[in-house]
Design a protein around this motif. Structure first.
Motif, PDB file in Angstrom:
ATOM      1  N   ALA A   1       0.855  -1.191   0.000  1.00 55.39           N
ATOM      2  CA  ALA A   1       0.000   0.000   0.000  1.00 55.39           C
ATOM      3  C   ALA A   1       0.887   1.237   0.000  1.00 55.39           C
ATOM      4  CB  ALA A   1      -0.896   0.008   1.232  1.00 55.39           C
ATOM      5  N   GLN A   2       0.437   2.262  -0.685  1.00 57.81           N
ATOM      6  CA  GLN A   2       1.134   3.547  -0.668  1.00 57.81           C
ATOM      7  C   GLN A   2       0.515   4.419   0.426  1.00 57.81           C
ATOM      8  OE1 GLN A   2       3.836   4.410  -2.328  1.00 57.81           O
ATOM      9  NE2 GLN A   2       3.920   2.490  -3.498  1.00 57.81           N
ATOM     10  N   THR A   3       1.343   4.893   1.335  1.00 57.62           N
ATOM     11  CA  THR A   3       0.880   5.740   2.426  1.00 57.62           C
ATOM     12  C   THR A   3       1.576   7.089   2.355  1.00 57.62           C
ATOM     13  OG1 THR A   3       2.574   5.246   4.096  1.00 57.62           O
ATOM     14  CG2 THR A   3       0.828   3.609   3.791  1.00 57.62           C
ATOM     15  N   ARG A   4       1.190   8.002   3.216  1.00 53.29           N
ATOM     16  CA  ARG A   4       1.852   9.322   3.236  1.00 53.29           C
ATOM     17  C   ARG A   4       3.319   9.210   3.639  1.00 53.29           C
ATOM     18  NH1 ARG A   4      -1.726  11.458   8.293  1.00 53.29           N
ATOM     19  NH2 ARG A   4      -2.976   9.668   7.639  1.00 53.29           N
ATOM     20  N   HIS A   5       3.716   8.058   4.187  1.00 56.68           N
ATOM     21  CA  HIS A   5       5.102   7.841   4.604  1.00 56.68           C
ATOM     22  C   HIS A   5       5.785   6.767   3.762  1.00 56.68           C
ATOM     23  CE1 HIS A   5       4.621  10.476   8.031  1.00 56.68           C
ATOM     24  NE2 HIS A   5       3.509   9.831   8.362  1.00 56.68           N
ATOM     25  N   GLY A   6       5.293   6.551   2.543  1.00 60.10           N
ATOM     26  CA  GLY A   6       5.925   5.601   1.643  1.00 60.10           C
ATOM     27  C   GLY A   6       5.228   4.252   1.626  1.00 60.10           C
ATOM     28  N   LYS A   7       5.933   3.264   1.080  1.00 63.22           N
ATOM     29  CA  LYS A   7       5.353   1.930   0.916  1.00 63.22           C
ATOM     30  C   LYS A   7       5.210   1.218   2.258  1.00 63.22           C
ATOM     31  CE  LYS A   7       8.546   0.359  -1.686  1.00 63.22           C
ATOM     32  NZ  LYS A   7       9.348  -0.629  -2.462  1.00 63.22           N
ATOM     33  N   LEU A   8       4.097   0.496   2.396  1.00 61.99           N
ATOM     34  CA  LEU A   8       3.877  -0.347   3.559  1.00 61.99           C
ATOM     35  C   LEU A   8       3.355  -1.680   3.045  1.00 61.99           C
ATOM     36  CD1 LEU A   8       4.055   0.012   6.697  1.00 61.99           C
ATOM     37  CD2 LEU A   8       1.576   0.234   6.670  1.00 61.99           C
ATOM     38  N   GLU A   9       4.115  -2.750   3.285  1.00 54.43           N
ATOM     39  CA  GLU A   9       3.692  -4.053   2.772  1.00 54.43           C
ATOM     40  C   GLU A   9       2.855  -4.791   3.814  1.00 54.43           C
ATOM     41  OE1 GLU A   9       6.911  -6.622   1.764  1.00 54.43           O
ATOM     42  OE2 GLU A   9       7.625  -6.805   3.819  1.00 54.43           O
ATOM     43  N   TYR A  10       2.029  -5.707   3.311  1.00 58.44           N
ATOM     44  CA  TYR A  10       1.105  -6.426   4.196  1.00 58.44           C
ATOM     45  C   TYR A  10       0.610  -7.679   3.511  1.00 58.44           C
ATOM     46  CZ  TYR A  10      -2.650  -4.770   1.159  1.00 58.44           C
ATOM     47  OH  TYR A  10      -3.459  -4.548   0.079  1.00 58.44           O
ATOM     48  N   ILE A  11       0.003  -8.560   4.281  1.00 54.40           N
ATOM     49  CA  ILE A  11      -0.797  -9.661   3.754  1.00 54.40           C
ATOM     50  C   ILE A  11      -2.127  -9.648   4.490  1.00 54.40           C
ATOM     51  CG2 ILE A  11       1.094 -11.138   3.003  1.00 54.40           C
ATOM     52  CD1 ILE A  11       0.746 -12.727   5.592  1.00 54.40           C
ATOM     53  N   ARG A  12      -3.140 -10.212   3.853  1.00 58.46           N
ATOM     54  CA  ARG A  12      -4.498 -10.197   4.412  1.00 58.46           C
ATOM     55  C   ARG A  12      -5.132 -11.559   4.182  1.00 58.46           C
ATOM     56  NH1 ARG A  12      -9.095  -5.912   2.232  1.00 58.46           N
ATOM     57  NH2 ARG A  12     -10.585  -6.081   3.965  1.00 58.46           N
ATOM     58  N   TRP A  13      -5.736 -12.128   5.215  1.00 62.43           N
ATOM     59  CA  TRP A  13      -6.387 -13.415   5.062  1.00 62.43           C
ATOM     60  C   TRP A  13      -7.504 -13.567   6.100  1.00 62.43           C
ATOM     61  CZ3 TRP A  13      -2.132 -12.731   8.032  1.00 62.43           C
ATOM     62  CH2 TRP A  13      -2.068 -13.372   9.281  1.00 62.43           C
ATOM     63  N   GLY A  14      -8.403 -14.507   5.842  1.00 59.83           N
ATOM     64  CA  GLY A  14      -9.475 -14.815   6.781  1.00 59.83           C
ATOM     65  C   GLY A  14     -10.700 -13.946   6.588  1.00 59.83           C
ATOM     66  N   GLU A  15     -11.752 -14.295   7.299  1.00 57.57           N
ATOM     67  CA  GLU A  15     -13.007 -13.551   7.262  1.00 57.57           C
ATOM     68  C   GLU A  15     -13.486 -13.313   8.677  1.00 57.57           C
ATOM     69  OE1 GLU A  15     -15.805 -15.672   4.908  1.00 57.57           O
ATOM     70  OE2 GLU A  15     -14.657 -15.470   3.036  1.00 57.57           O
ATOM     71  N   GLY A  16     -14.201 -12.227   8.869  1.00 67.24           N
ATOM     72  CA  GLY A  16     -14.713 -11.899  10.184  1.00 67.24           C
ATOM     73  C   GLY A  16     -14.246 -10.524  10.614  1.00 67.24           C
ATOM     74  N   LEU A  17     -14.279 -10.292  11.910  1.00 66.56           N
ATOM     75  CA  LEU A  17     -13.849  -9.005  12.444  1.00 66.56           C
ATOM     76  C   LEU A  17     -12.377  -8.769  12.122  1.00 66.56           C
ATOM     77  CD1 LEU A  17     -15.630  -9.293  15.901  1.00 66.56           C
ATOM     78  CD2 LEU A  17     -16.232  -7.700  14.061  1.00 66.56           C
ATOM     79  N   PRO A  18     -12.009  -7.556  11.675  1.00 63.49           N
ATOM     80  CA  PRO A  18     -10.627  -7.305  11.244  1.00 63.49           C
ATOM     81  C   PRO A  18      -9.679  -7.068  12.418  1.00 63.49           C
ATOM     82  CG  PRO A  18     -11.953  -5.338  10.909  1.00 63.49           C
ATOM     83  CD  PRO A  18     -12.897  -6.410  11.385  1.00 63.49           C
ATOM     84  N   VAL A  19      -8.492  -7.665  12.320  1.00 61.31           N
ATOM     85  CA  VAL A  19      -7.453  -7.537  13.334  1.00 61.31           C
ATOM     86  C   VAL A  19      -6.140  -7.182  12.633  1.00 61.31           C
ATOM     87  CG1 VAL A  19      -6.198  -8.653  15.212  1.00 61.31           C
ATOM     88  CG2 VAL A  19      -8.587  -9.271  14.776  1.00 61.31           C
ATOM     89  N   LEU A  20      -5.550  -6.079  13.035  1.00 58.99           N
ATOM     90  CA  LEU A  20      -4.242  -5.676  12.526  1.00 58.99           C
ATOM     91  C   LEU A  20      -3.167  -6.330  13.385  1.00 58.99           C
ATOM     92  CD1 LEU A  20      -2.678  -3.734  10.565  1.00 58.99           C
ATOM     93  CD2 LEU A  20      -2.725  -2.057  12.436  1.00 58.99           C
ATOM     94  N   ILE A  21      -2.226  -7.037  12.755  1.00 58.02           N
ATOM     95  CA  ILE A  21      -1.137  -7.707  13.460  1.00 58.02           C
ATOM     96  C   ILE A  21       0.128  -6.869  13.303  1.00 58.02           C
ATOM     97  CG2 ILE A  21       0.171  -9.833  13.753  1.00 58.02           C
ATOM     98  CD1 ILE A  21      -2.780 -10.216  14.184  1.00 58.02           C
TER      99      ILE A  21
END
Length: 335
Positions: A57-77
């Motif tokens: 993802a491109q943010t105001r502070h540059g690139k931020l990488e991530y992965i996303r999986w699963g369904e349900g309530l979202p949790v940031l790790i």
């Protein structure tokens, strides 16, 4: 001049010793070369595998990488020192619970996430907010481990309306703890030395695994009592540090959490918070957890007598308790 028998024997012995020394040095050099080649090959393969999995993802502070999986309530790790999104995934699977949607990020300087000109904890929290915007997530819970706790706290402080719940595991020091704690068990320079070479780190995983376990506070007395799943977690954590060189910039930025100019207004954090720590944690003193439990208004604490930094012996219990906590009934937001 005629050589006496004794002198001839001494000369032959010296010759044999020199020959043996040359052979040993040559053998050691070959081992070092082969280790360097093997270590680089493993690190390159691991880097390719991670690149194939991640999104950016491109943010105001540059690139931020991530992965996303699963369904349900979202949790940031949010991973700890030396990690990346892959370490966050290990953490989520070990402790995070089931039937949830996980987003695991690489913090500033880790793997393919940028290290911006302003690498502060506040900037990291802003980058998290930009990532969530790009994913269409207005509100998340956060599961943070060790060095991931300070940016999680800052996010909850800056974005209370976007923070559902907090789970803080083996919390790392934040201002004002750093300047007050002497003889820190694993200073930044030690991590830097350990991770400065992929070949060296890979070799250590083969010949000094016990030393690496101890460096991560997975001591032998704790490993004996750990479940098979927990033992695999430790081994995956150690092996998962490759490519170590791609995490070095992030390790160098860990001190941002204890910047004497930084402030943490923990009293304004209104998200229900679960603080988990082992009293025998040799990396992050339990005093940090007790400070969080005292200053965050809605905090509950789980303190284990033993378990070390990685909370060994308690993963199954935590998986159930953390899962229930993250999946529990949501009260309506105040107007």
């Amino acid at each position: 001049m005629t050589e006496t028998p004794g002198h001839g024997s001494a000369r032959r012995r010296r010759h044999r010793l020199r020959t043996a020394a040359v052979g040993i040095m040559g053998g050691l050099a070959l081992v070092v070369i082969l280790a360097a080649i093997s270590g680089k090959s493993v690190a390159d393969r691991r880097a390719s595998e991670l690149a194939a999995e991640r999104s950016v993802a491109q943010t105001r502070h540059g690139k931020l990488e991530y992965i996303r999986w699963g369904e349900g309530l979202p949790v940031l790790i949010v991973h700890g020192a030396g990690g990346g999104f892959d370490q966050g995934r290990l953490l989520a699977k070990a402790i995070g619970g089931a039937d949830l949607q996980f987003v695991s990020v690489s913090r500033f300087g880790y793997l393919d996430s940028d290290l911006p000109a302003d690498p502060s904890i506040a900037a990291q929290a802003e980058a998290f907010a930009d990532l969530l915007d790009s994913l269409g997530l207005s509100r998340v819970s956060i599961l943070a481990m060790s060095g991931g706790v300070p940016p999680a706290l800052k996010f909850a402080e800056l974005y209370p309306e976007r923070t559902d719940r907090l789970v803080l595991l083996s919390s790392a020091p934040f201002t004002p703890f750093g300047p007050q704690i002497e003889d820190w068990p694993v200073p930044d320079w030690a991590y830097t030395a350990l991770m400065g070479s992929d070949a060296v780190y890979w070799a250590l995983t083969k010949v000094a695994r016990g030393v690496l376990r101890k460096a991560f506070d997975a001591r032998s007395d704790l490993m004996i009592d750990a479940s098979p799943d927990e033992q695999r977690f430790v081994d995956h954590l150690i092996d998962g540090f490759l490519p170590a060189s791609a995490r070095l910039a992030g390790v160098g930025n860990e001190g941002a959490a204890v910047d004497p100019l930084a402030t943490y207004r923990l009293e304004v954090v209104r998200a229900p918070t679960l603080v988990v720590h082992s009293q025998d944690d040799r990396l992050n003193p339990v005093a940090i957890a007790k400070e969080l439990g005292t200053r965050i208004p809605s905090a509950r604490m789980i303190l284990f007598e033993r378990g070390g930094h990685l909370l060994l012996g308690h993963h199954a219990e935590l998986r159930a308790r953390v899962g229930d906590f993250l999946s529990g009934e949501r009260p309506a937001l105040p107007m």
